[in-house]
Design a protein around this motif. Structure first.
Motif, PDB file in Angstrom:
ATOM      1  N   VAL B   8      42.389  38.122  41.919  1.00 18.24           N
ATOM      2  CA  VAL B   8      42.004  37.734  40.563  1.00 18.24           C
ATOM      3  C   VAL B   8      41.184  38.858  39.937  1.00 18.24           C
ATOM      4  N   ALA B   9      40.250  39.408  40.719  1.00  9.83           N
ATOM      5  CA  ALA B   9      39.404  40.483  40.205  1.00  9.83           C
ATOM      6  C   ALA B   9      40.243  41.697  39.830  1.00  9.83           C
ATOM      7  N   PRO B  14      40.264  44.870  34.842  1.00 11.46           N
ATOM      8  CA  PRO B  14      40.769  45.730  33.775  1.00 11.46           C
ATOM      9  C   PRO B  14      40.906  44.990  32.431  1.00 11.46           C
ATOM     10  N   LEU B  15      41.379  43.733  32.478  1.00  9.56           N
ATOM     11  CA  LEU B  15      41.547  42.995  31.222  1.00  9.56           C
ATOM     12  C   LEU B  15      40.183  42.776  30.562  1.00  9.56           C
ATOM     13  N   ALA B  16      39.156  42.482  31.366  1.00  2.00           N
ATOM     14  CA  ALA B  16      37.822  42.271  30.810  1.00  2.00           C
ATOM     15  C   ALA B  16      37.308  43.556  30.175  1.00  2.00           C
ATOM     16  N   LEU B 266      44.868  50.722  39.606  1.00  2.00           N
ATOM     17  CA  LEU B 266      45.060  50.293  38.228  1.00  2.00           C
ATOM     18  C   LEU B 266      43.715  50.298  37.499  1.00  2.00           C
ATOM     19  N   TRP B 267      42.700  49.838  38.207  1.00  2.00           N
ATOM     20  CA  TRP B 267      41.347  49.837  37.651  1.00  2.00           C
ATOM     21  C   TRP B 267      40.932  51.265  37.279  1.00  2.00           C
ATOM     22  N   GLU B 328      40.488  49.156  43.608  1.00  2.00           N
ATOM     23  CA  GLU B 328      40.651  48.192  42.530  1.00  2.00           C
ATOM     24  C   GLU B 328      39.283  47.596  42.205  1.00  2.00           C
ATOM     25  N   PHE B 329      39.221  46.893  41.080  1.00  2.00           N
ATOM     26  CA  PHE B 329      37.968  46.319  40.626  1.00  2.00           C
ATOM     27  C   PHE B 329      37.401  45.374  41.695  1.00  2.00           C
TER      28      PHE B 329
END
Lengths: 236, 369
Positions: B8-9, B14-16, B266-267, B328-329
């Motif tokens: 989920v993170a 990234p969306l956040a 991706l982050w 990743e985040f």
């Protein structure tokens, strides 16, 4: 009988350097064959050519069919598995994930002769470090994982490139014990080794390769004359 | 559980970040909003680069070609037909008369980007290492030349003008959001996992039956689709496009963002795009003079490019995996916790497949005695 693997005048060149000049050999179903010779004799190049990982001239036949133009992944799907020199595990993945990836090339529509359970029984010790990162294992442990990963594709032919390289004597013993049991279930083995004695003791037949050419074929039962073996090995 | 949170993170992080940038942007003046929109669109391109380069480990200098194709196709087909007939008299008939909606032009950009990338990939992706990188650069050159000189498919050396401007701040954010979701979803696929295995050890991957070519081609095509989509967003942000805008400068700007952010996650791609984008637009503002408190600064012209270059070098030296560490985040936050009682010997389990997934396969190499 059609041999499982047949190399016909195999040649491998790297630029101007001729690594393999003219190699003709056969491996029958379920047979263990070794390819021994000094450094730079062309042993690894021969294996890589069988796997389609280097360009070669001459012919490679698998069960009587030419494998010309096939990529390594295609050969993997045809039942050839390779344990490359230096093991080549996925270092940042867990041992378990490395093994799971080994099952990718399993041929569909047949019950595997070698499955997860068989491999787990062959190498019970792997269970102890299955969740560790592969890159953190010792050389001997990595070698066992590399062999296990190759076996999980349920191959008919296992190519091994110097599986004893850099291992402690006790680890070498473990590797050869495993090879013994692998041969016992009918997997053919083509073993490349510098340790000629160990390899020829293990295999039914062997070829001595020097300067890219086969100098001697050693068959079980023929009384090997150690001197002629040495002479062939060192190209004298 | 643990890996669910992590997952989920991986998407929400990234969306956040995009949402925060957008909210901040919306409080700014119209002119500054344009800068923020530009950052979002550029970051979409960085995400496209990441999908191929990050997952395959192969550098590509050609992805901006797909941006260019998307931008020109979307720009030409949405510009008023009268303008087209006046400015681009030699166009093929269907290009000069077909009119599509702005939304359709985004889909068209994605489709053409994917198609072009697929065709290029079929030819080039058998190469590897340096030769692959140089070959992709050649594709960029060819695309630039064809778009600049073939006046049947475009305006030639002139820009495409009077393209409807619809990529507002919110649209830019939505576009980037879509790209992030696509990149994330792709990352979850089997093909991407296998591609990452080839990145780690190509020899071993082929040896166990993974086709490097096939999985690279899939990543390249998806990357091309996102790039083409970003190109369409780009042209609707600017209202015009010329070949020079989708060429070497943009290639290096976006590659710098990817490298600074961290090629492997991706982050990292999103973070690098936003961070360098914000910095660049701040610095170019400063070249025109900005007030920091009561202190008025005017930087010499061109200094912003120098500073970005220096930052890139510093990051490469001190953090070769980028400011995200190519994680990743929150990935490290979750993976620092022991997996299960007794097996928590792994401080840094960055295994590409989490425990959860691998245990679905009935592999239990345990001592049987």
């Amino acid at each position: 009988m059609i041999p499982l693997l047949r190399l016909d005048n195999l040649q491998v060149t790297y630029g101007r350097v001729v690594a393999v000049k003219n190699v003709t050999l056969e491996v029958n179903e379920g047979e263990a064959v070794c390819l021994v010779g000094p450094n730079g004799a062309g042993k690894s190049s021969t294996l890589l050519a069988v796997m389609g990982a280097v360009r070669s001239r001459g012919d490679v036949f698998l069960r009587g069919t030419s494998t010309r133009g096939l990529q390594p992944e295609a050969l993997a799907h045809l039942g050839v598995a390779m344990v490359p020199e230096g093991r080549h595990l996925f270092d940042t993945m867990s041992v378990k994930d490395n093994l799971v990836l080994g099952t990718l090339a399993r041929r569909r529509g047949r019950t595997p002769r070698i499955d997860e359970r068989w491999v787990a029984e062959l190498f019970p010790i792997i269970g102890e470090f299955a969740s560790r990162r592969a890159g953190l294992l010792s050389g001997g442990q990595q070698q066992l994982v590399a062999i296990a990963r190759a076996l999980l594709s349920d191959p008919d032919l296992l190519l091994l490139d110097e599986p004893s390289l850099g291992l402690a004597p006790v680890a070498v013993d473990a590797v050869f014990e495993a090879l013994e049991r692998i041969r016992a279930v009918g997997v053919a083995i083509l073993l490349v080794e510098q340790r000629a004695q160990r390899a020829t003791d293990f295999c039914e037949r062997g070829y001595v390769l020097s300067d890219g050419e086969i100098r001697l074929e050693v068959t079980e039962g023929t009384s090997e004359d150690p001197e002629s073996l040495m002479a062939a090995y060192f190209g004298r | 559980m643990r890996s669910k949170f992590r997952l989920v993170a991986e998407l929400v992080g990234p969306l956040a970040a995009v949402a925060i940038v957008t909210v901040f942007g919306s409080t700014m003046s119209i002119a500054q909003q344009g800068n923020v929109t530009n950052i979002l669109v550029t970051t979409t391109i960085v995400v496209a680069l990441y999908v191929f380069t990050g997952n395959s480990g192969v550098m590509s200098f050609g992805q901006i070609s797909f941006v260019a194709v998307g931008a020109f196709a979307a720009g030409i087909l949405t510009a008023p037909t009268l303008t087209r007939q006046a400015n681009m008299p030699s166009l093929f008939k269907f290009l000069s008369t077909t009119q599509i909606s702005n939304f359709d032009s985004l889909l068209l950009g994605a489709g053409l980007g994917a198609l072009f990338a697929f065709l290029v990939g079929v030819v080039l992706l058998r190469l590897s290492g340096l030769s692959a990188g140089i070959a992709t650069f050649a594709v960029l050159e060819i695309t630039y030349d064809v778009l600049s000189y073939w006046d049947k498919i475009g305006p030639g050396v002139m820009p495409v003008v009077l393209v409807p401007v619809t990529t507002t701040l919110v649209m830019g954010a939505l576009g980037l959001g879509v790209a992030i979701v696509v990149a994330f979803a792709y990352q979850r696929t089997r093909s991407c996992r296998l591609l990452r295995a080839t990145r780690e050890d190509a020899v071993a991957a082929q040896g166990i039956g993974i086709s490097i070519f096939q999985h690279r081609l899939i990543a390249f095509t998806i990357s091309g689709a996102i790039a083409g989509f970003a190109g369409a967003l780009f042209v609707h942000e600017l209202g015009s496009i010329s070949t020079g805008q989708v060429y070497i400068d943009l290639t290096f700007a976006t590659l710098a963002m990817l490298v600074v952010g961290g090629t492997g996650s991706l982050w990292g791609a999103v973070l690098g795009g936003i961070a360098l984008g914000v910095l660049e637009s701040f610095l170019s503002n400063a070249e025109n003079g900005v007030a920091i408190g009561s202190w008025h600064v005017t930087l010499p012209n061109g200094l912003s490019v120098v500073i970005v270059g220096v930052i890139m070098v510093v990051v490469l030296i001190f953090a070769p995996k980028g400011i995200s560490g190519s994680h990743e985040f929150l990935e490290r936050f979750f993976s620092h916790r022991p997996a299960k009682a007794g097996t928590g010997t792994e401080p840094e389990s960055t295994a590409k497949m989490t425990d959860e997934e691998s245990s679905e396969v009935p592999l239990s190499p345990r001592p049987t005695s």
